[in-house]
Motif scaffolding. Structure first.
Motif, short mmCIF file in Angstrom:
data_model
loop_
_atom_site.label_atom_id
_atom_site.label_comp_id
_atom_site.label_asym_id
_atom_site.label_seq_id
_atom_site.Cartn_x
_atom_site.Cartn_y
_atom_site.Cartn_z
N SER A 252 53.20 0.65 5.43
CA SER A 252 53.21 0.18 4.03
C SER A 252 53.93 -1.14 3.93
N TRP A 253 53.50 -1.98 3.02
CA TRP A 253 54.20 -3.25 2.78
C TRP A 253 53.79 -3.82 1.42
N TRP A 254 54.58 -4.76 0.96
CA TRP A 254 54.26 -5.47 -0.28
C TRP A 254 53.84 -6.87 0.09
N GLU A 255 52.86 -7.37 -0.60
CA GLU A 255 52.40 -8.73 -0.32
C GLU A 255 51.98 -9.34 -1.66
N GLU A 256 52.57 -10.44 -2.01
CA GLU A 256 52.32 -11.06 -3.32
C GLU A 256 52.45 -10.00 -4.41
N ALA A 257 51.39 -9.77 -5.17
CA ALA A 257 51.52 -8.83 -6.29
C ALA A 257 50.86 -7.50 -6.00
N SER A 258 50.79 -7.12 -4.73
CA SER A 258 50.12 -5.86 -4.39
C SER A 258 50.95 -5.05 -3.40
N PHE A 259 50.73 -3.73 -3.47
CA PHE A 259 51.31 -2.80 -2.50
C PHE A 259 50.19 -2.37 -1.57
N PHE A 260 50.49 -2.35 -0.27
CA PHE A 260 49.47 -1.98 0.72
C PHE A 260 49.91 -0.75 1.50
N VAL A 261 48.97 0.15 1.75
CA VAL A 261 49.23 1.24 2.68
C VAL A 261 48.05 1.36 3.63
N ALA A 262 48.37 1.38 4.93
CA ALA A 262 47.31 1.50 5.94
C ALA A 262 47.47 2.85 6.64
N ILE A 263 46.37 3.57 6.76
CA ILE A 263 46.38 4.87 7.45
C ILE A 263 45.51 4.72 8.70
N GLU A 264 46.16 4.84 9.84
CA GLU A 264 45.49 4.51 11.10
C GLU A 264 45.39 5.75 11.98
N ASP A 265 44.18 6.10 12.39
CA ASP A 265 44.04 7.26 13.28
C ASP A 265 43.36 6.86 14.58
N ASN A 266 43.43 7.73 15.58
CA ASN A 266 42.75 7.48 16.86
C ASN A 266 41.61 8.48 17.04
N GLY A 267 40.96 8.77 15.94
CA GLY A 267 39.96 9.83 15.95
C GLY A 267 38.57 9.38 16.37
N THR A 268 37.57 10.00 15.74
CA THR A 268 36.17 9.79 16.17
C THR A 268 35.66 8.39 15.87
N GLN B 111 47.81 9.09 -5.98
CA GLN B 111 48.13 10.21 -5.08
C GLN B 111 46.84 10.87 -4.58
N GLN B 112 45.87 11.03 -5.50
CA GLN B 112 44.58 11.63 -5.13
C GLN B 112 43.90 10.82 -4.02
N VAL B 113 43.99 9.51 -4.12
CA VAL B 113 43.38 8.63 -3.11
C VAL B 113 44.07 8.84 -1.76
N LEU B 114 45.41 8.83 -1.76
CA LEU B 114 46.15 9.00 -0.50
C LEU B 114 45.88 10.37 0.10
N HIS B 115 45.83 11.39 -0.76
CA HIS B 115 45.53 12.75 -0.28
C HIS B 115 44.18 12.77 0.41
N HIS B 116 43.22 12.12 -0.21
CA HIS B 116 41.89 12.16 0.37
C HIS B 116 41.87 11.45 1.73
N LEU B 117 42.48 10.25 1.76
CA LEU B 117 42.46 9.47 3.02
C LEU B 117 43.22 10.19 4.13
N CYS B 118 44.34 10.85 3.75
CA CYS B 118 45.15 11.56 4.74
C CYS B 118 44.40 12.77 5.29
N SER B 119 43.77 13.54 4.39
CA SER B 119 43.04 14.72 4.87
C SER B 119 41.84 14.30 5.71
N ASN B 120 41.24 13.17 5.34
CA ASN B 120 40.12 12.64 6.13
C ASN B 120 40.58 12.24 7.53
N ALA B 121 41.74 11.57 7.59
CA ALA B 121 42.28 11.13 8.89
C ALA B 121 42.53 12.33 9.79
N ILE B 122 43.10 13.40 9.21
CA ILE B 122 43.37 14.62 9.99
C ILE B 122 42.04 15.25 10.44
#
Lengths: 228, 374
Positions: B288-304, B264-275
């Motif tokens: 978000s998606w699952w692939e083989e034995a991993s869960f993936f989340v991509a946070i995509e912004d149109n920022g700087t 959660q701490q990681v996602l919070h950091h990445l989300c606040s960074n994106a904002i």
């Protein structure tokens, strides 16, 4: 301390060379060390020391061996002394500013023939690259284990013995398949009888013959990057 | 071989060759030496006992040592320069006299030369690595000092703002309107939060850098954490008119065994960074998606976006300064290094793709069963 201009320092350095070679062939480490330290004190350009002393003397020693003027044992000792003398430059070499590019340099398995690769690695550092010297032959595993932050911008492999070329070709092919964008270069005595364009066509890897050609290649590399 | 060559061979062995030659009486007295022995040992050895020349003969030399022996024997001799040297000696006996012929152990010497050359190669390689690491450490120390300077300035600035706001409120008494009082209190709260985050990140960083990162593993659905994070940051995003989009099947469910709080701490950091680095009115997409034995989340912004030269070092801690957000938001520059360490501790990682001026995508990979990489 009298300061010398770059050109006069180069001329002065060149005048030290004959005695340096004589000391190297006489296995007089102390005298060789004193010469290199003197060159550093005179602030002779590191490139000049690498090409004008280390590279030049190794070529001369190799030639003397081929002319049966010295024994192979003497050649090995001269090489070992040169490797040790090169370490005198490291405190200066690694403090130089970096350009933000990473290179990975590998060499053949033969212990006594690694100095060429080491000089290439140091030359990369001289040109501002952050260079990881493997001290062993390259395998695909070396790259597969890399983090994004540590992944090299360029791969260089130096080889001294031509019979090792087929094994290297296999590894290069594997790496090229997995990392098609990664520029790769090879060089060293092993490629003396290999034709540049034939090699390039066969492997897609650039053959770089010497340190001047390496410098020119890296300059082109930077120009391409700026253009992208 | 023709006996005609015998005289020249004797001449060669006795005067020119690099072979020790000693004629010794039955009593062990040295009677005669060849040219090389004269050069290698000392002319005055003539008349001395062989025991004074051959080293390490605890019971002394006696003729039986050499009689009936066909093989070469290794002996150490005291040379003129004070260093002992080894020679392989063959002994011949005739007319109550022993002839010692000693040659250097060439094979041994060649092997040692090769070995020492190889050792030199390895030692100089180690020396190279040490010098390089030393230069990196010196550089890191300098960066750390600069970083401490930046942190100190940030803290002083926050404390000054709090102090000024408190002084103004104390001095003004009831003179300030409720609106002004609220603005001053908001400022005190914001600066306090900033300092608390700063100290928390410094402590996190210290713990992780000293290797104290313990994972409290539990089973949870990582998708829920992504949803919670999006909800949590809606308000912050709204202040910059940024839309947070989620683009993944909400009913999908898979369970990960990981440290929920740290993920959660990681996602919070990445989300606040994106904002922080997104422009007002833009949008941020979560996939978000699952692939083989991993869960993936991509946070995509149109920022700087991030400049190519900076991209390599964003996970490197203690960069001298962190970049300000699009509306002047500050940060420590520690969040990404901490997040990367957390994900690596899980056996996962964070990857980034970015283009300056166009935005960034951070991809988090969480193995469904964490395996510590420490």
């Amino acid at each position: 301390m009298v300061k010398h201009s770059a050109s006069s320092a180069t001329k002065l350095a060149a005048s030290y060379y004959p005695q340096y070679l004589q000391d190297l062939l006489g296995c007089n480490y102390a005298a060789c060390e004193a010469t290199i330290k003197q060159l550093l004190t005179l602030e002779v350009d590191l490139k000049e020391i690498y090409t004008g002393f280390f590279q030049r003397s190794l070529y001369d020693v190799g030639r003397l061996w081929e002319q049966n003027k010295i024994t192979v044992s003497k050649e090995h000792v001269a090489t070992a002394l040169t490797e040790t003398l090169i370490t005198l430059l490291y405190p200066v070499l690694f403090q130089r500013p970096r350009a933000g590019r990473k290179a990975m340099i590998a060499c053949g398995a033969e212990g006594t023939h690694r100095i060429g690769a080491k000089i290439v690695a140091d030359y990369f550092e001289l040109l501002g690259w952050d260079c990881e010297f493997l001290n062993e032959p390259l395998t695909f595993k070396h790259l597969a284990e890399k983090d994004d932050a540590d992944f090299p911008d360029l791969l260089a492999h130096s080889l001294s013995l031509s019979f090792q070329i087929p094994i290297l070709e296999q590894e290069l092919h594997l790496i090229k398949t997995h990392f098609p964008q990664l520029p790769m270069i090879v060089g060293g005595q092993a490629f003396t009888k290999i034709d540049d364009s034939a090699w390039q066509n066969k492997t897609g890897v650039t053959l770089v013959r010497n340190l001047d050609a390496l410098e020119a290649y890296l300059l082109q590399y930077e120009c391409r990057k700026v253009g992208e | 071989m023709s006996p005609k060559f015998a005289p020249c061979m004797i001449e060669y062995v006795w005067k020119q060759s690099e072979i020790l030659g000693l004629l010794v009486s039955k009593d062990g007295l040295i009677l005669e030496i060849n040219g090389y022995t004269e050069q290698k040992l000392h002319p005055e050895v003539i008349g001395k006992n062989i025991n004074q020349v051959f080293l390490f003969l605890p019971e002394g030399w006696h003729p039986e040592l050499c009689l009936h022996r066909d093989n070469a024997e290794l002996y150490a001799v005291a040379t003129g320069n004070g260093h002992p040297e080894n020679f392989l000696f063959l002994t011949f006996y005739a007319d109550d006299t022993f002839l010692f012929l000693g040659q250097p152990p060439f094979e041994d010497t060649a092997t040692n030369t090769t070995l020492l050359s190889s050792l030199t190669t390895d030692l100089t390689h180690i020396s190279r690595q040490l010098e390089k690491k030393n230069a990196e450490l010196k550089n890191a120390n300098q960066v750390k000092n600069e970083f401490l300077g930046v942190i100190a300035l940030d803290i002083r600035s926050a404390v000054s703002t709090i102090s000024d706001a408190a002084t103004m409120m104390a001095d003004a008494g009831d003179a300030f309107t409720a609106e002004i009082q609220k603005a001053l209190l908001d400022s005190i709260r914001d600066q306090s939060n900033f300092m608390r985050n700063l100290v928390t990140q410094l402590l996190d960083f210290r713990s992780i850098e000293t290797g104290i990162i313990s994972l409290h593993l539990e089973s949870f659905n990582p998708l829920e954490i992504v949803n919670t994070t999006i909800l949590y940051y809606q308000l912050m995003a709204k202040k910059k008119a940024i839309n947070l989009h989620s683009n993944f099947p909400q009913d999908a469910c898979s369970i990960a065994v990981a440290d929920k709080q740290k993920f959660q701490q990681v996602l919070h950091h990445l989300c606040s960074n994106a904002i922080k680095f997104s422009f007002t009115g833009s949008s941020i997409t979560f996939r978000s998606w699952w692939e083989e034995a991993s869960f993936f989340v991509a946070i995509e912004d149109n920022g700087t976006g991030i400049a190519p030269g900076t991209l390599r070092s964003i996970f490197t801690p203690l960069r001298s300064s962190s970049t300000l957000g699009t509306t002047g938001e500050r940060g420590t520059g520690l969040g990404l290094p901490i997040s990367q360490k957390i994900m690596k501790a899980h056996g996962g990682k964070i990857r980034v793709k970015s283009e300056l001026g166009k935005g960034s995508t951070f991809l988090v990979e969480l193995p469904l069963k964490a395996h510590s990489q420490q």
